[in-house]
Design a protein around this motif. Structure first.
Motif, PDB file in Angstrom:
ATOM      1  N   ILE A  26       1.040  -1.162   0.023  1.00 43.33           N
ATOM      2  CA  ILE A  26       0.097  -0.063   0.126  1.00 43.33           C
ATOM      3  C   ILE A  26       0.863   1.246  -0.101  1.00 43.33           C
ATOM      4  O   ILE A  26       0.573   2.224  -0.828  1.00 43.33           O
ATOM      5  N   ALA A  27       1.850   1.104   0.742  1.00 43.03           N
ATOM      6  CA  ALA A  27       2.740   2.342   0.859  1.00 43.03           C
ATOM      7  C   ALA A  27       3.639   2.469  -0.328  1.00 43.03           C
ATOM      8  O   ALA A  27       3.819   3.614  -0.821  1.00 43.03           O
ATOM      9  N   ALA A  28       3.943   1.494  -1.201  1.00 45.09           N
ATOM     10  CA  ALA A  28       4.674   1.631  -2.504  1.00 45.09           C
ATOM     11  C   ALA A  28       3.693   2.116  -3.710  1.00 45.09           C
ATOM     12  O   ALA A  28       4.366   2.767  -4.593  1.00 45.09           O
ATOM     13  N   ALA A  29       2.409   2.012  -3.407  1.00 43.29           N
ATOM     14  CA  ALA A  29       1.336   2.225  -4.724  1.00 43.29           C
ATOM     15  C   ALA A  29       1.318   3.880  -4.749  1.00 43.29           C
ATOM     16  O   ALA A  29       1.518   4.587  -3.696  1.00 43.29           O
ATOM     17  N   VAL A  30       1.161   4.309  -5.851  1.00 45.87           N
ATOM     18  CA  VAL A  30       1.189   5.848  -6.213  1.00 45.87           C
ATOM     19  C   VAL A  30      -0.383   6.072  -6.887  1.00 45.87           C
ATOM     20  O   VAL A  30      -0.779   5.269  -7.854  1.00 45.87           O
ATOM     21  N   SER A  31      -0.950   6.735  -6.325  1.00 46.34           N
ATOM     22  CA  SER A  31      -2.554   6.963  -6.647  1.00 46.34           C
ATOM     23  C   SER A  31      -2.963   8.156  -5.750  1.00 46.34           C
ATOM     24  O   SER A  31      -3.102   8.188  -4.717  1.00 46.34           O
ATOM     25  N   ALA A  32      -3.455   9.050  -6.632  1.00 48.67           N
ATOM     26  CA  ALA A  32      -4.033  10.404  -6.006  1.00 48.67           C
ATOM     27  C   ALA A  32      -5.433  10.067  -5.170  1.00 48.67           C
ATOM     28  O   ALA A  32      -5.540  10.694  -3.975  1.00 48.67           O
ATOM     29  N   GLU A  33      -6.245   9.095  -5.636  1.00 48.26           N
ATOM     30  CA  GLU A  33      -7.055   8.825  -4.912  1.00 48.26           C
ATOM     31  C   GLU A  33      -7.003   8.020  -3.558  1.00 48.26           C
ATOM     32  O   GLU A  33      -7.633   8.464  -2.562  1.00 48.26           O
ATOM     33  N   ARG A  34      -5.749   7.341  -3.551  1.00 46.88           N
ATOM     34  CA  ARG A  34      -5.467   6.631  -2.365  1.00 46.88           C
ATOM     35  C   ARG A  34      -4.931   7.751  -1.381  1.00 46.88           C
ATOM     36  O   ARG A  34      -5.205   7.431  -0.295  1.00 46.88           O
ATOM     37  N   ASP A  35      -4.380   8.535  -1.878  1.00 47.32           N
ATOM     38  CA  ASP A  35      -3.814   9.965  -1.047  1.00 47.32           C
ATOM     39  C   ASP A  35      -4.881  10.417  -0.326  1.00 47.32           C
ATOM     40  O   ASP A  35      -4.833  10.838   0.796  1.00 47.32           O
ATOM     41  N   VAL A  36      -5.898  10.714  -0.923  1.00 43.11           N
ATOM     42  CA  VAL A  36      -7.180  11.274  -0.439  1.00 43.11           C
ATOM     43  C   VAL A  36      -7.710  10.314   0.778  1.00 43.11           C
ATOM     44  O   VAL A  36      -8.096  10.716   1.799  1.00 43.11           O
ATOM     45  N   GLN A  37      -7.967   9.097   0.449  1.00 46.91           N
ATOM     46  CA  GLN A  37      -8.301   7.899   1.569  1.00 46.91           C
ATOM     47  C   GLN A  37      -7.516   8.043   2.901  1.00 46.91           C
ATOM     48  O   GLN A  37      -8.030   7.933   3.675  1.00 46.91           O
ATOM     49  N   LEU A  38      -6.150   8.086   2.431  1.00 45.65           N
ATOM     50  CA  LEU A  38      -5.218   8.089   3.648  1.00 45.65           C
ATOM     51  C   LEU A  38      -5.524   9.434   4.545  1.00 45.65           C
ATOM     52  O   LEU A  38      -5.399   8.972   5.782  1.00 45.65           O
ATOM     53  N   GLU A  39      -5.623  10.643   4.056  1.00 43.31           N
ATOM     54  CA  GLU A  39      -6.044  11.815   4.719  1.00 43.31           C
ATOM     55  C   GLU A  39      -7.105  11.513   5.484  1.00 43.31           C
ATOM     56  O   GLU A  39      -7.443  11.986   6.598  1.00 43.31           O
ATOM     57  N   LEU A  40      -8.070  10.779   5.183  1.00 47.71           N
ATOM     58  CA  LEU A  40      -9.558  10.764   5.898  1.00 47.71           C
ATOM     59  C   LEU A  40      -9.460   9.732   6.880  1.00 47.71           C
ATOM     60  O   LEU A  40     -10.352   9.792   7.919  1.00 47.71           O
ATOM     61  N   LEU A  41      -7.958   9.096   7.138  1.00 51.54           N
ATOM     62  CA  LEU A  41      -7.964   8.156   8.353  1.00 51.54           C
ATOM     63  C   LEU A  41      -7.323   9.193   9.523  1.00 51.54           C
ATOM     64  O   LEU A  41      -7.648   8.610  10.818  1.00 51.54           O
TER      65      LEU A  41
END
Length: 236
Positions: free
Chosen positions: A103-118
């Motif tokens: 998960i850390a190695a993946a690159v995705s703008a959508e994923r980054d948004v979901q991470l901030e929601l945590l």
């Protein structure tokens, strides 16, 4: 057994979901004591609900092996051996460390948004850790980790990890909280988010090894000098 600090149910959460989540977290935290028998009406009174959703939730826990039926009296909390807990931790290390690394190695703008929601979940955990509200702390902790793992896109993995977490026992967590050390451990969750946003697989994997390690070290059991666990009978 008395209830301390049970908050209102989250919006749109059913009574049964609320009761089930609360009882599971209380079992994990050691607030419901192995070998102790609890009646559905008594638990219902403490949770501010009717006995029916408590019985339904407890029967789910029976199917999961977390409690047994005590005929004509209620439900007895089952014992989990040290060896079983070691096996659970070992499986979690094998599953969660590499997946969180991916998960850390993946690159995705959508994923980054979901991470901030945590982050608000971690804020809530800090608050409950400070208040020593272990049941709600563990509920939020489970939500954080399962939502984080869900970013990998494997629902079966999330279900498996959730079941492994349910079978864990963290009898030493209250001692850690009372000593003021739980807040510092909780900050590791912020570091997980930051490691994923930085795409730092190595840092994430090391964080997860250390984090899961708490389960079998400082969170695992109360100090030898602590009162016997049967004295702790509060569901929060």
């Amino acid at each position: 057994m008395t209830v301390g600090g049970v908050p209102g149910r989250p919006p749109r959460q059913s009574v049964r979901e609320y009761v089930a989540a609360t009882l599971r977290a209380a079992l994990i935290a050691g607030e419901l004591v192995p070998g102790q028998v609890y009646s559905a009406p008594t638990l219902a009174t403490q949770l501010g609900v009717s006995a029916t959703p408590v019985r339904e939730a407890m029967l789910d826990l029976v199917r999961d092996g977390m409690v047994d039926v005590a005929p004509n009296t209620g439900f007895r909390v089952t014992e989990v051996t040290a060896a079983e807990l070691d096996h659970i931790a070992e499986i979690r290390l094998l599953l969660e460390v590499p997946i969180m690394g991916e998960i850390a190695a993946a690159v995705s703008a959508e994923r980054d948004v979901q991470l901030e929601l945590l982050r608000p979940l971690v804020d809530s955990m800090i608050d409950t850790a400070q208040r020593q509200d272990l049941t709600n702390y563990l509920n939020t902790d489970t939500t954080f980790h399962t939502q984080f793992l869900a970013l990998h896109g494997n629902d079966e993995l999330v279900t498996t990890v959730r079941r492994l977490r349910d079978r864990s026992r963290l009898d030493g967590l209250r001692s850690v909280a009372e000593a003021g050390d739980l807040v510092e451990s909780t900050r590791e969750h912020y570091a997980m988010i930051d490691a994923a946003l930085s795409h730092d697989r190595t840092a994430m994997e090391q964080l997860m090894r250390e984090h899961i390690g708490h389960v079998r070290t400082d969170w695992a059991a109360p100090p030898a000098s602590a009162p016997h666990s049967n004295q702790r009978k509060t569901v929060q």
